[in-house]
Design a protein around this motif. Structure first.
Motif, mmCIF file in Angstrom:
data_model
loop_
_atom_site.group_PDB
_atom_site.id
_atom_site.type_symbol
_atom_site.label_atom_id
_atom_site.label_comp_id
_atom_site.label_asym_id
_atom_site.label_seq_id
_atom_site.Cartn_x
_atom_site.Cartn_y
_atom_site.Cartn_z
ATOM 1 N N UNK A 291 0.992 -1.142 -0.017
ATOM 2 C CA UNK A 291 -0.100 0.133 -0.067
ATOM 3 C C UNK A 291 0.927 1.139 0.049
ATOM 4 N N UNK A 292 0.279 2.420 -0.071
ATOM 5 C CA UNK A 292 1.050 3.752 -0.195
ATOM 6 C C UNK A 292 -0.028 4.683 0.164
ATOM 7 N N UNK A 293 0.497 5.825 0.987
ATOM 8 C CA UNK A 293 -0.173 6.596 1.772
ATOM 9 C C UNK A 293 0.348 7.904 1.871
ATOM 10 N N UNK A 294 -0.428 9.007 2.036
ATOM 11 C CA UNK A 294 0.207 10.372 2.458
ATOM 12 C C UNK A 294 -0.788 10.977 3.407
ATOM 13 N N UNK A 295 -0.344 11.910 4.053
ATOM 14 C CA UNK A 295 -0.881 12.702 4.884
ATOM 15 C C UNK A 295 -1.224 14.122 4.116
ATOM 16 N N UNK A 296 -2.379 14.438 3.859
ATOM 17 C CA UNK A 296 -2.667 15.500 2.961
ATOM 18 C C UNK A 296 -2.590 16.818 3.599
ATOM 19 N N UNK A 297 -2.527 17.820 2.863
ATOM 20 C CA UNK A 297 -2.280 19.233 3.459
ATOM 21 C C UNK A 297 -3.683 19.595 4.253
ATOM 22 N N UNK A 298 -4.781 19.080 3.839
ATOM 23 C CA UNK A 298 -6.059 19.360 4.455
ATOM 24 C C UNK A 298 -6.322 18.250 5.844
ATOM 25 N N UNK A 299 -5.112 17.485 6.113
ATOM 26 C CA UNK A 299 -5.479 16.805 7.358
ATOM 27 C C UNK A 299 -6.225 15.576 7.109
ATOM 28 N N UNK A 300 -5.976 14.733 5.864
ATOM 29 C CA UNK A 300 -6.832 13.688 5.625
ATOM 30 C C UNK A 300 -5.725 12.548 5.402
ATOM 31 N N UNK A 301 -6.062 11.450 5.322
ATOM 32 C CA UNK A 301 -5.371 10.169 5.050
ATOM 33 C C UNK A 301 -5.527 9.654 3.664
ATOM 34 N N UNK A 302 -4.851 9.594 2.664
ATOM 35 C CA UNK A 302 -5.003 9.232 1.179
ATOM 36 C C UNK A 302 -4.006 7.908 1.403
ATOM 37 N N UNK A 303 -4.990 6.752 1.105
ATOM 38 C CA UNK A 303 -4.440 5.316 1.355
ATOM 39 C C UNK A 303 -4.799 4.538 -0.244
ATOM 40 N N UNK A 304 -3.777 4.166 -0.695
ATOM 41 C CA UNK A 304 -3.864 3.603 -2.050
ATOM 42 C C UNK A 304 -3.106 1.794 -2.095
ATOM 43 N N UNK A 305 -3.713 1.339 -3.054
ATOM 44 C CA UNK A 305 -3.189 -0.111 -2.944
ATOM 45 C C UNK A 305 -3.792 -0.717 -4.530
ATOM 46 N N UNK A 306 -3.665 -2.023 -4.425
ATOM 47 C CA UNK A 306 -4.335 -2.835 -5.581
ATOM 48 C C UNK A 306 -5.770 -3.185 -5.444
ATOM 49 N N UNK A 307 -6.539 -2.753 -6.413
ATOM 50 C CA UNK A 307 -7.983 -2.994 -6.085
ATOM 51 C C UNK A 307 -8.265 -4.428 -7.216
ATOM 52 N N UNK A 308 -8.927 -4.218 -8.280
ATOM 53 C CA UNK A 308 -9.005 -5.289 -8.977
ATOM 54 C C UNK A 308 -7.760 -4.995 -9.990
#
Length: 462
Positions: A291-308
């Motif tokens: 997975x890969x993620x960042x803490x966004x400038x507006x205080x969220x978590x964006x989390x990515x990875x493989x779906x289909x």
């Protein structure tokens, strides 16, 4: 669970106020010096450096949707300058020093991107930070140690990469079951849609023309055929990356591998205090289905990875729309790593494709006989790599022999992917084995990588 899954292509565009309006399409046949197919990072960087070097050039970019529609405006916002491919595949037919030089050049892309952003007034929420990959099992920690030691053997500077233990890793971000982490320094977190849209505007200011809503139907030496007319050009660059399979005759060239992301609602300050993450690091894990993620400038978590992971016949998504099962799977990863976030709502989800060559290695080149060039196959680290590809393509187009044009990734032409259903079976089989391997490693105490993961790599020659 109310989650926006399409409409704005990605959260990054929603954050900017919605999907951007379209530029005008091609309206007539034209003659140019350079025709670039695709107005993502690769195409835009190529045009940018061409116009800087030779402002008199007639450069046209042909884009089926809008500039930044694909992975350039949907990715995780990691700008790392990393080398993410098998080094041994590049040194075949070249030498060790050449590969080390390429890695050094790639590390310099982060500074170059930040320099251009400042010079062109592009505000893309850029923040210099580290990339931290966490190990949550003994087997994962062993893989990170191997990766660290391998990097040092290939002359990656010791100040660039470091292996840290459990206490230091948890002091950065309180990841559950952390055994340690690999820290890669020198990167930057970005808001990718802001960066690509700002770059597109800069390219236009330099004098290049972007034609959107225009579909390429054929490529031949000196001629690009579209649904709105012909473009005759001395040099043609295919900068379509994950969408390359949609061009007639390119179905098996690069496999469009799917990746998906979710974004939470803004986290309250007290929750951030319990998590840490005060340095806004780019966050990953060392699982096989990573997975890969960042803490966004507006205080969220964006989390990515493989779906289909792959759609039969190299089909791509519908404007970033993703599936409920994918959202649930990514949420499970987020909650496994950061159980503190279980009560936080998810507000956005989307997907996109990245281009994967048969040898899983990035490539850039220009055939002097046909005048047709290409770049891509970044396999997930395109934000920084595309900048170097664009500079290299500009050199090749202008016939300038530079340090960049002699690098071992220049001119690589891997073989095509197998016909269906073989590539569908291989990719889905690979990720099925990866998920099984991750489960076995998480349940056990052994330090060795699961044999299932090795089998998956063998099947796809990853």
């Amino acid at each position: 669970m109310q989650v926006a899954t399409n409409g704005n292509v990605s959260f990054w565009y929603a954050q900017m106020g919605g999907t951007p309006s379209y530029r005008a399409p091609l309206t007539e046949d034209m003659d140019v010096d350079v025709c670039i197919i695709g107005a993502g990072f690769t195409g835009l960087w190529t045009a940018y450096y061409l116009m800087l070097a030779r402002p008199s050039l007639r450069v046209a970019l042909i884009e089926q949707q809008f500039a930044g529609f694909g992975a350039s405006g949907r990715n995780g916002g990691w700008c790392t300058g990393s080398f993410g491919w098998k080094r041994e595949r590049y040194v075949q037919g070249t030498n060790r020093d050449g590969l080390i030089a390429l890695e050094t050049q790639l590390r310099g892309t982060v500074d170059e991107i930040l320099r251009v952003a400042k010079a062109e007034g592009i505000d893309a929420d850029i923040r210099r930070t580290d990339c931290v990959t966490y190990a949550c099992s003994p087997a994962q920690m062993r893989r990170l140690k191997v990766e660290h030691d391998t990097a040092l053997r290939w002359d990656v500077p010791a100040e660039r990469v470091a292996l840290i233990g459990t206490d230091e890793a948890k002091a950065r971000i309180k990841i559950a079951n952390a055994h340690g982490a690999l820290v890669e320094r020198g990167g930057a977190r970005v808001q990718p849609a802001k960066l690509v849209r700002g770059l597109a505007a800069a390219v236009e200011r330099k004098g290049a023309c972007i034609y959107e809503q225009t579909t390429v139907e054929g490529i031949a030496p000196g001629l690009v055929t579209t649904d709105r007319g012909f473009v005759r050009a001395d040099r043609i660059i295919c900068a379509t990356e994950g969408f390359t399979a949609g061009i007639p005759g390119h179905r098996r060239k690069w496999l469009p591998l799917n990746s998906a992301q979710i974004v939470t609602a803004p986290l309250p300050a007290a929750l951030w205090d319990s998590i840490g993450w005060t340095r806004y690091e780019m966050l990953g894990d060392a699982s096989h289905a990573y997975c890969y993620a960042q803490r966004t400038a507006d205080g969220r978590i964006a989390m990515g990875g493989r779906g289909v992971p792959y759609r039969f016949g190299s089909r791509t998504d519908r404007r970033g729309e993703t599936q409920t099962a994918t959202i649930e799977a990514l949420a499970a990863i987020l909650h496994r790593l950061l159980p503190q976030t279980r009560s936080v709502a998810l507000e956005h989800a989307w997907c996109g494709v990245l281009g994967v060559p048969r040898d899983w290695c990035a490539t850039v080149g220009l055939d002097p006989q046909t005048g047709i060039g290409w770049a891509g196959g970044y396999v997930g680290i395109g934000v920084s790599t595309s900048n170097h590809a664009g500079r290299t393509l500009a050199d090749l187009i202008l016939e300038q022999h530079t340090e960049r044009t002699g690098m071992p990734w220049v001119g690589r032409t891997p073989r095509n992917w197998e016909p269906e259903p073989l590539r569908w079976l291989a990719v889905h089989g690979m990720y099925h084995l990866y998920h099984l391997a991750d489960k076995r490693e998480a349940a056990g105490t052994g330090h060795s990588t699961s044999r299932l993961a090795r089998l998956a790599d063998w099947i796809t020659q990853r």
